[in-house]
Write a protein that holds these residues in place. Structure first.
Motif, PDB file in Angstrom:
ATOM      1  N   UNK A 268       0.873  -1.094   0.061  1.00 17.28           N
ATOM      2  CA  UNK A 268      -0.133  -0.091   0.097  1.00 17.28           C
ATOM      3  C   UNK A 268       0.894   1.169   0.100  1.00 17.28           C
ATOM      4  N   UNK A 269       1.839   1.186   0.899  1.00 15.25           N
ATOM      5  CA  UNK A 269       2.901   2.236   0.695  1.00 15.25           C
ATOM      6  C   UNK A 269       3.498   2.608  -0.566  1.00 15.25           C
ATOM      7  N   UNK A 270       3.703   1.527  -1.448  1.00 15.54           N
ATOM      8  CA  UNK A 270       4.184   1.508  -2.491  1.00 15.54           C
ATOM      9  C   UNK A 270       3.272   2.117  -3.840  1.00 15.54           C
ATOM     10  N   UNK A 271       1.886   1.685  -3.397  1.00 16.05           N
ATOM     11  CA  UNK A 271       0.949   2.184  -3.983  1.00 16.05           C
ATOM     12  C   UNK A 271       0.629   3.868  -3.873  1.00 16.05           C
ATOM     13  N   UNK A 272       0.894   4.088  -2.632  1.00 15.36           N
ATOM     14  CA  UNK A 272       1.026   5.706  -2.296  1.00 15.36           C
ATOM     15  C   UNK A 272       2.004   6.235  -3.219  1.00 15.36           C
ATOM     16  N   UNK A 273       3.123   5.825  -3.294  1.00 18.37           N
ATOM     17  CA  UNK A 273       4.203   6.570  -4.144  1.00 18.37           C
ATOM     18  C   UNK A 273       3.837   6.450  -5.677  1.00 18.37           C
ATOM     19  N   UNK A 274       3.064   5.438  -6.028  1.00 18.28           N
ATOM     20  CA  UNK A 274       2.749   5.260  -7.452  1.00 18.28           C
ATOM     21  C   UNK A 274       1.565   6.655  -7.654  1.00 18.28           C
ATOM     22  N   UNK A 275       0.587   6.720  -6.596  1.00 21.18           N
ATOM     23  CA  UNK A 275      -0.388   7.764  -6.693  1.00 21.18           C
ATOM     24  C   UNK A 275       0.368   9.041  -6.721  1.00 21.18           C
ATOM     25  N   UNK A 276       1.403   9.385  -5.828  1.00 20.90           N
ATOM     26  CA  UNK A 276       2.010  10.549  -5.809  1.00 20.90           C
ATOM     27  C   UNK A 276       2.715  11.023  -7.334  1.00 20.90           C
ATOM     28  N   UNK A 277       3.345  10.086  -7.776  1.00 23.52           N
ATOM     29  CA  UNK A 277       3.763  10.131  -9.033  1.00 23.52           C
ATOM     30  C   UNK A 277       2.773  10.614  -9.930  1.00 23.52           C
ATOM     31  N   UNK A 278       1.738  10.020  -9.834  1.00 22.51           N
ATOM     32  CA  UNK A 278       0.513  10.025 -11.241  1.00 22.51           C
ATOM     33  C   UNK A 278       0.176  11.293 -10.906  1.00 22.51           C
ATOM     34  N   UNK A 279       0.000  11.893  -9.655  1.00 17.34           N
ATOM     35  CA  UNK A 279      -0.479  13.429  -9.418  1.00 17.34           C
ATOM     36  C   UNK A 279       0.365  14.328  -9.899  1.00 17.34           C
ATOM     37  N   UNK A 280       1.743  14.015  -9.830  1.00 16.78           N
ATOM     38  CA  UNK A 280       2.706  14.979 -10.262  1.00 16.78           C
ATOM     39  C   UNK A 280       3.000  14.881 -11.538  1.00 16.78           C
ATOM     40  N   UNK A 281       2.498  13.892 -12.486  1.00 21.23           N
ATOM     41  CA  UNK A 281       2.683  13.643 -13.826  1.00 21.23           C
ATOM     42  C   UNK A 281       4.231  13.282 -13.888  1.00 21.23           C
ATOM     43  N   UNK A 282       4.586  12.169 -13.109  1.00 20.08           N
ATOM     44  CA  UNK A 282       6.341  11.832 -13.177  1.00 20.08           C
ATOM     45  C   UNK A 282       6.368  10.454 -13.452  1.00 20.08           C
ATOM     46  N   UNK A 283       5.012   9.632 -13.672  1.00 18.69           N
ATOM     47  CA  UNK A 283       5.109   8.259 -14.378  1.00 18.69           C
ATOM     48  C   UNK A 283       5.930   8.397 -15.771  1.00 18.69           C
ATOM     49  N   UNK A 284       6.888   7.452 -16.222  1.00 18.15           N
ATOM     50  CA  UNK A 284       7.506   7.321 -17.486  1.00 18.15           C
ATOM     51  C   UNK A 284       6.390   6.993 -18.499  1.00 18.15           C
TER      52      UNK A 284
END
Length: 284
Positions: A268-284
């Motif tokens: 779940x913590x990794x999921x939060x990091x994913x969600x943070x990246x999605x929100x910031x537009x930082x997913x490759x």
């Protein structure tokens, strides 16, 4: 509820009541609830869930000794690159891992409403190209062996493995009356320790766990990455938990259940990091 189902429910509830397990189950629920309310998941669940499957596939493959970068796994899952015509052993394993992890998106409630169908679909995805087509999607027949997870002991005979797989199906079918983290953990461990398939048991077990966590409502978004949680302490910790479970005593089963709850919290913590990246537009 039939008598047999009632017995299964009571047996699983007794395991959930082992010392320390209840607190860990509550922690897993809290972590997934916190993830569910992340701002990015109001409108962009599909994007975050897709990245979760990327990272889950990478982590699941690594637990099977197949290592690829997250960038390569992401490109393979979205079709930006293709497999080699003559894949090496890492690619052979990862092709099945990626296919099985991707299949969890399409399972939905099937994993709980028609568990054997879900298991057949996951095994067909995981083991295609690794075993003869005649062995895909079905448990081992008498005389067929499995050489996986030798670290935790010799695989049981095929008849015993099939019986234990029927037990997994019964537990999954009764999941609505049971704590989801415990159901997911038991399904995972039984598939690995019984090894009902000739190959691909670990991949199927981790995919089943992911599917149960989502279909059971613990992480309905599918953004948590439980596979990464299992790898947090490295392969030896994962195998150690499974070895403890395989002993069959209360302490060993309890250790595995708490390990799985910790894996959900880490996932779940990794999921939060994913969600943070999605929100910031930082997913490759």
């Amino acid at each position: 509820m039939s008598d047999s189902t009632a017995r299964i429910v009571e047996s699983v509830k007794a395991l959930a009541a082992l010392p320390g397990v209840g607190e860990k189950v509550d922690a897993a629920r809290e972590a997934c609830t916190q993830l569910r309310w992340h701002n990015a998941l109001r409108r962009r669940i599909p994007e975050a869930a897709a990245e979760s499957r990327v990272r889950g596939a990478r982590a699941s493959g690594e637990l099977d000794g197949a290592r690829l970068s997250v960038e390569i796994v992401r490109d393979l899952m979205r079709g930006a690159v293709t497999w080699h015509d003559d894949p090496d052993p890492v690619e052979q394993v990862m092709r099945g891992v990626i296919a099985a992890t991707a299949e969890t998106e399409r399972l939905g409630p099937v994993v709980l409403n028609a568990p054997m169908q879900a298991l057949a679909r996951l095994h067909t995805a995981a083991a295609a190209g690794l075993v003869p087509d005649s062995e895909l999607g079905r448990p081992r027949l008498d005389g067929e062996d499995c050489r996986e997870f030798v670290e935790i002991g010799v695989a049981p005979p095929a008849a015993q493995a099939r019986e234990r797989l029927r037990g997994v199906v019964a537990v999954l079918a009764a999941a609505s009356s049971l704590p989801v983290p415990v159901v997911a953990a038991l399904a995972h461990a039984e598939i690995v320790t019984a090894r009902p398939f000739t190959r691909g048991n670990g991949v199927v077990a981790r995919a089943v766990e992911r599917a149960v966590i989502q279909a059971g409502g613990l992480d309905p978004t599918g953004v948590a990455v439980p596979e990464m949680g299992h790898g947090t302490g490295g392969g030896p910790a994962y195998l150690g938990g499974l070895t403890a479970y395989a002993r069959g005593d209360a302490a060993g089963v309890g250790l595995w259940l708490t390990h799985c709850c910790d894996a959900i919290v880490a996932g779940a913590a990794e999921g939060e990091r994913i969600a943070d990246a999605v929100l910031a537009g930082r997913l490759s």
